[in-house]
Design an enzyme around this catalytic site. Sequence first.
Site, PDB file in Angstrom:
ATOM      1  N   ARG A 100      48.716  36.295  33.462  1.00 62.73           N
ATOM      2  CA  ARG A 100      47.796  35.448  33.838  1.00 62.73           C
ATOM      3  C   ARG A 100      47.756  34.018  33.021  1.00 62.73           C
ATOM      4  NH1 ARG A 100      41.192  36.836  34.946  1.00 62.73           N
ATOM      5  NH2 ARG A 100      42.332  37.372  36.816  1.00 62.73           N
ATOM      6  N   HIS A 127      45.857  33.477  43.353  1.00 63.33           N
ATOM      7  CA  HIS A 127      45.537  34.754  42.876  1.00 63.33           C
ATOM      8  C   HIS A 127      45.945  35.657  43.911  1.00 63.33           C
ATOM      9  CE1 HIS A 127      43.526  37.503  40.476  1.00 63.33           C
ATOM     10  NE2 HIS A 127      42.284  37.262  40.645  1.00 63.33           N
ATOM     11  N   ARG A 297      41.349  46.754  43.607  1.00 63.62           N
ATOM     12  CA  ARG A 297      42.224  45.881  43.093  1.00 63.62           C
ATOM     13  C   ARG A 297      43.230  46.924  42.479  1.00 63.62           C
ATOM     14  NH1 ARG A 297      41.045  40.952  40.655  1.00 63.62           N
ATOM     15  NH2 ARG A 297      43.311  41.229  40.165  1.00 63.62           N
TER      16      ARG A 297
HETATM   17  N1  NVA Z   1      38.347  31.010  40.463  1.00 62.85           N
HETATM   18  C1  NVA Z   1      38.162  31.737  39.515  1.00 62.85           C
HETATM   19  C2  NVA Z   1      38.768  33.067  39.842  1.00 62.85           C
HETATM   20  C3  NVA Z   1      38.404  34.277  38.786  1.00 62.85           C
HETATM   21  C4  NVA Z   1      38.760  35.781  39.210  1.00 62.85           C
HETATM   22  C5  NVA Z   1      38.864  31.464  38.379  1.00 62.85           C
HETATM   23  O1  NVA Z   1      39.929  31.103  38.022  1.00 62.85           O
HETATM   24  O2  NVA Z   1      38.233  31.530  36.995  1.00 62.85           O
HETATM   25  N1   CP Z   2      38.468  38.784  40.398  1.00 65.68           N
HETATM   26  C1   CP Z   2      39.041  38.851  39.066  1.00 65.68           C
HETATM   27  O1   CP Z   2      40.402  38.505  39.069  1.00 65.68           O
HETATM   28  O2   CP Z   2      38.218  39.272  37.932  1.00 65.68           O
HETATM   29  P1   CP Z   2      38.788  39.150  36.415  1.00 65.68           P
HETATM   30  O3   CP Z   2      38.860  37.665  36.059  1.00 65.68           O
HETATM   31  O4   CP Z   2      37.628  39.931  35.854  1.00 65.68           O
HETATM   32  O5   CP Z   2      40.195  39.834  36.157  1.00 65.68           O
END
Ligand code: NVA
Ligand code: CP
Length: 314
Positions: A100, A127, A297
């Site tokens: 990430r 994502h 997930r």
């Molecule tokens: N758009 C959000 C998604 C989090 C799962 C972010 O990147 O913070």
């Molecule tokens: N939806 C999602 O990716 O959540 P987190 O940021 O908690 O991993």
Amino acid sequence: MKHFLKETDFTPQEVAKVLELARELKRKRGRNDPVLSQQTWALIFAKASTRTRVSFEVGIQELGGHALFLNKNDLHLGRSESVADTARVLSRFVHGLVVRTYAHSDVEELARCGSVPVINALTDLLHPCQVYTDVFTAAERWAGPTGNLLAALRGRKIAFLGDTRFNMANSWILGAALFGMHIVLAGPKGYEPGTQINDLLKAEGFADTYQFTTDPDAAVENADIVYTDVWASMGQEEEAKPRRRLMQPYAVTAKLFAAAKPDALFMHCLPAHPGEEVEQAVLDNPRSVVFDQAENRLHVQKAILVMLARQARG
Ligand code: NVA
Ligand code: CP
């Protein structure tokens, strides 16, 4: 080496397998084959995470493997060691990377320079683990326990509201094209999807597969899924205030949700900010599936891990 950096990294045949395998793994939870036995997968996270981190750690463990969590600050990565060398070194120790980070080019570089599978656990561009889970969550409802999951998705309409220019919107643009769904995005002027996703869409052989509008009512009309995400994502905290004003018309209120199909699902990747992009009443609606998305997930990512581990083994 097979990676999962974007939705289209699995062929249509593999996509069908991922979804079927997720359904099977969900049914057999607790009795899964130890496909990752004797394997260690490193989780490199440069941003916060509740769902992604925990579901990967639990999923890897349930498949018999070991998850090694590395906060980006724990590594030399990006400071005194290049992404390329980090990939080369970690490939000597571990069997796969779950990453990430901010720049999508970083996950591409890790995949290019390393020799183990890389999974995109969210970048600023995409994502894909979330979108695979989202389509699985909708399809398991629509197809039931034995119906064809992919077929259940084809031709469905999704309305994506709010921040239409970041990772979730982008991933859904690519995902909708891949899964044969119709997507309409509604957001403020200036938040039209950007060149990076448009170029990627074209490179993957899709043209004119989405619509953008500034009219939220037009977007939700006839929608099977109403989807939103936070207005200011991780890394955009300073823009939160102006975005709140700009994106207010795109908040998913009970009234707006009621204008979609009568059996439409409400979806959100979470974390949600009730009172901003979505009203609490919508999150509480029986057709809100946000916690099924969160649970799935685990099952979908386990399916992705199994597919990649099998292919890496040859
Ligand atoms: N758009 C959000 C998604 C989090 C799962 C972010 O990147 O913070
Ligand atoms: N939806 C999602 O990716 O959540 P987190 O940021 O908690 O991993």
